[in-house]
Design a protein around this motif. Structure first.
Motif, PDB file in Angstrom:
ATOM      1  N   LEU A  22      -1.444  11.385   2.044  1.00 19.30           N
ATOM      2  CA  LEU A  22      -2.598  10.776   1.279  1.00 19.30           C
ATOM      3  C   LEU A  22      -3.129  11.564   0.064  1.00 19.30           C
ATOM      4  CD1 LEU A  22      -4.586   8.939   4.067  1.00 19.30           C
ATOM      5  CD2 LEU A  22      -3.187   7.980   2.457  1.00 19.30           C
ATOM      6  N   ILE A  23      -3.166  12.995   0.231  1.00 16.33           N
ATOM      7  CA  ILE A  23      -3.503  13.774  -0.926  1.00 16.33           C
ATOM      8  C   ILE A  23      -2.396  13.900  -1.735  1.00 16.33           C
ATOM      9  CG2 ILE A  23      -3.811  16.249  -1.279  1.00 16.33           C
ATOM     10  CD1 ILE A  23      -5.269  16.705   1.324  1.00 16.33           C
ATOM     11  N   GLU A  24      -1.209  14.040  -1.430  1.00 16.93           N
ATOM     12  CA  GLU A  24      -0.111  14.081  -2.402  1.00 16.93           C
ATOM     13  C   GLU A  24       0.312  12.812  -2.845  1.00 16.93           C
ATOM     14  OE1 GLU A  24       3.331  15.810  -0.071  1.00 16.93           O
ATOM     15  OE2 GLU A  24       2.030  17.793   0.013  1.00 16.93           O
ATOM     16  N   GLU A  25       0.093  11.521  -2.333  1.00 13.69           N
ATOM     17  CA  GLU A  25       0.613  10.357  -2.868  1.00 13.69           C
ATOM     18  C   GLU A  25      -0.389   9.405  -3.535  1.00 13.69           C
ATOM     19  OE1 GLU A  25       3.727   9.695  -3.301  1.00 13.69           O
ATOM     20  OE2 GLU A  25       4.423  11.489  -2.279  1.00 13.69           O
ATOM     21  N   GLY A  26      -1.813   9.821  -3.037  1.00 19.49           N
ATOM     22  CA  GLY A  26      -2.813   8.860  -3.319  1.00 19.49           C
ATOM     23  C   GLY A  26      -3.167   7.771  -2.241  1.00 19.49           C
ATOM     24  N   PRO A  27      -4.090   6.927  -2.596  1.00 17.61           N
ATOM     25  CA  PRO A  27      -4.424   5.804  -1.752  1.00 17.61           C
ATOM     26  C   PRO A  27      -3.130   4.908  -1.539  1.00 17.61           C
ATOM     27  CG  PRO A  27      -6.011   6.044  -3.492  1.00 17.61           C
ATOM     28  CD  PRO A  27      -4.776   6.859  -3.740  1.00 17.61           C
ATOM     29  N   MET A  28      -2.941   4.531   0.014  1.00 11.90           N
ATOM     30  CA  MET A  28      -2.040   3.653   0.192  1.00 11.90           C
ATOM     31  C   MET A  28      -2.377   2.835   1.283  1.00 11.90           C
ATOM     32  SD  MET A  28       0.725   6.358   2.062  1.00 11.90           S
ATOM     33  CE  MET A  28       1.305   6.973   0.270  1.00 11.90           C
ATOM     34  N   THR A  29      -1.677   1.685   1.689  1.00 16.47           N
ATOM     35  CA  THR A  29      -1.783   0.794   2.882  1.00 16.47           C
ATOM     36  C   THR A  29      -1.288   1.572   4.237  1.00 16.47           C
ATOM     37  OG1 THR A  29       0.190  -0.311   2.506  1.00 16.47           O
ATOM     38  CG2 THR A  29      -1.564  -1.219   1.384  1.00 16.47           C
ATOM     39  N   SER A  65     -10.724   1.000   2.049  1.00 21.19           N
ATOM     40  CA  SER A  65     -11.423  -0.033   1.147  1.00 21.19           C
ATOM     41  C   SER A  65     -10.367  -1.215   0.860  1.00 21.19           C
ATOM     42  CB  SER A  65     -11.860   0.484   0.057  1.00 21.19           C
ATOM     43  OG  SER A  65     -10.905   1.392  -0.600  1.00 21.19           O
ATOM     44  N   TYR A  66     -10.842  -2.162   0.425  1.00 22.23           N
ATOM     45  CA  TYR A  66     -10.013  -3.345  -0.096  1.00 22.23           C
ATOM     46  C   TYR A  66      -9.718  -3.202  -1.476  1.00 22.23           C
ATOM     47  CZ  TYR A  66      -7.775  -8.043  -0.796  1.00 22.23           C
ATOM     48  OH  TYR A  66      -7.050  -8.870  -1.397  1.00 22.23           O
ATOM     49  N   SER A  67      -8.153  -3.298  -1.801  1.00 23.47           N
ATOM     50  CA  SER A  67      -7.624  -3.217  -3.043  1.00 23.47           C
ATOM     51  C   SER A  67      -7.016  -4.429  -3.430  1.00 23.47           C
ATOM     52  CB  SER A  67      -6.723  -1.876  -3.335  1.00 23.47           C
ATOM     53  OG  SER A  67      -5.980  -1.916  -4.337  1.00 23.47           O
ATOM     54  N   LYS A  68      -7.278  -5.279  -4.398  1.00 24.12           N
ATOM     55  CA  LYS A  68      -6.669  -6.199  -5.003  1.00 24.12           C
ATOM     56  C   LYS A  68      -5.377  -6.022  -5.417  1.00 24.12           C
ATOM     57  CE  LYS A  68     -10.500  -9.303  -6.349  1.00 24.12           C
ATOM     58  NZ  LYS A  68     -11.219  -9.719  -7.518  1.00 24.12           N
ATOM     59  N   GLU A  69      -5.176  -4.737  -5.910  1.00 19.73           N
ATOM     60  CA  GLU A  69      -3.877  -4.175  -6.586  1.00 19.73           C
ATOM     61  C   GLU A  69      -2.892  -4.255  -5.662  1.00 19.73           C
ATOM     62  OE1 GLU A  69      -2.969  -0.040  -8.622  1.00 19.73           O
ATOM     63  OE2 GLU A  69      -4.395  -1.293  -9.714  1.00 19.73           O
ATOM     64  N   ASP A  70      -3.398  -3.566  -4.489  1.00 18.26           N
ATOM     65  CA  ASP A  70      -2.260  -3.346  -3.173  1.00 18.26           C
ATOM     66  C   ASP A  70      -2.349  -4.411  -2.456  1.00 18.26           C
ATOM     67  OD1 ASP A  70      -1.628  -0.584  -4.008  1.00 18.26           O
ATOM     68  OD2 ASP A  70      -3.657  -0.086  -3.410  1.00 18.26           O
ATOM     69  N   GLY A  71      -3.096  -5.404  -2.532  1.00 19.27           N
ATOM     70  CA  GLY A  71      -3.061  -6.361  -1.544  1.00 19.27           C
ATOM     71  C   GLY A  71      -3.455  -6.175  -0.196  1.00 19.27           C
ATOM     72  N   GLY A  72      -4.356  -5.568  -0.128  1.00 21.85           N
ATOM     73  CA  GLY A  72      -4.883  -5.247   1.257  1.00 21.85           C
ATOM     74  C   GLY A  72      -5.744  -3.970   1.448  1.00 21.85           C
ATOM     75  N   ILE A  73      -6.039  -3.410   2.708  1.00 21.00           N
ATOM     76  CA  ILE A  73      -6.734  -2.195   3.020  1.00 21.00           C
ATOM     77  C   ILE A  73      -6.071  -1.023   2.556  1.00 21.00           C
ATOM     78  CG2 ILE A  73      -7.691  -0.947   4.901  1.00 21.00           C
ATOM     79  CD1 ILE A  73      -9.366  -3.620   4.158  1.00 21.00           C
TER      80      ILE A  73
END
Length: 95
Positions: A22-29, A65-73
């Protein structure tokens, strides 16, 4: 933030590896975190990765958190630096 929860969360290699991702890639599902984990480390059930992420959320090291961009949590590292004042801590017991 509970020190015991943080220490318990960090005592597991899978959770430490997920924090690194998560640190290297950033937020993700959870699904993306699972794919990245399998590519980098070893094959794991998607449910075990989700469970590890939820433990990190409960310890307040990661937030979801919910992200519209990623389509989910999505999961994102909340804290990259932790300082514990051992002198100020007092022992606690649970019944």
């Amino acid at each position: 933030m509970n020190v015991l929860d943080v220490c318990a969360a960090l005592s597991n290699e899978t959770r430490l590896q997920l924090i690194t991702i998560l640190i290297e890639e950033g937020p993700m599902t959870s699904i993306d975190a699972h794919k990245e984990f399998v590519e980098r480390f070893e094959d794991r059930r998607r449910q075990s990765i989700h469970s590890a992420l939820e433990t990190l959320v409960e310890s307040e090291l990661v937030e979801k958190s919910y992200s519209k961009e990623d389509g989910g949590i999505v999961y994102e590292v909340r804290r990259t630096n932790i300082s514990i004042d051992l002198e100020a801590m007092s022992p606690t017991s649970s019944s």
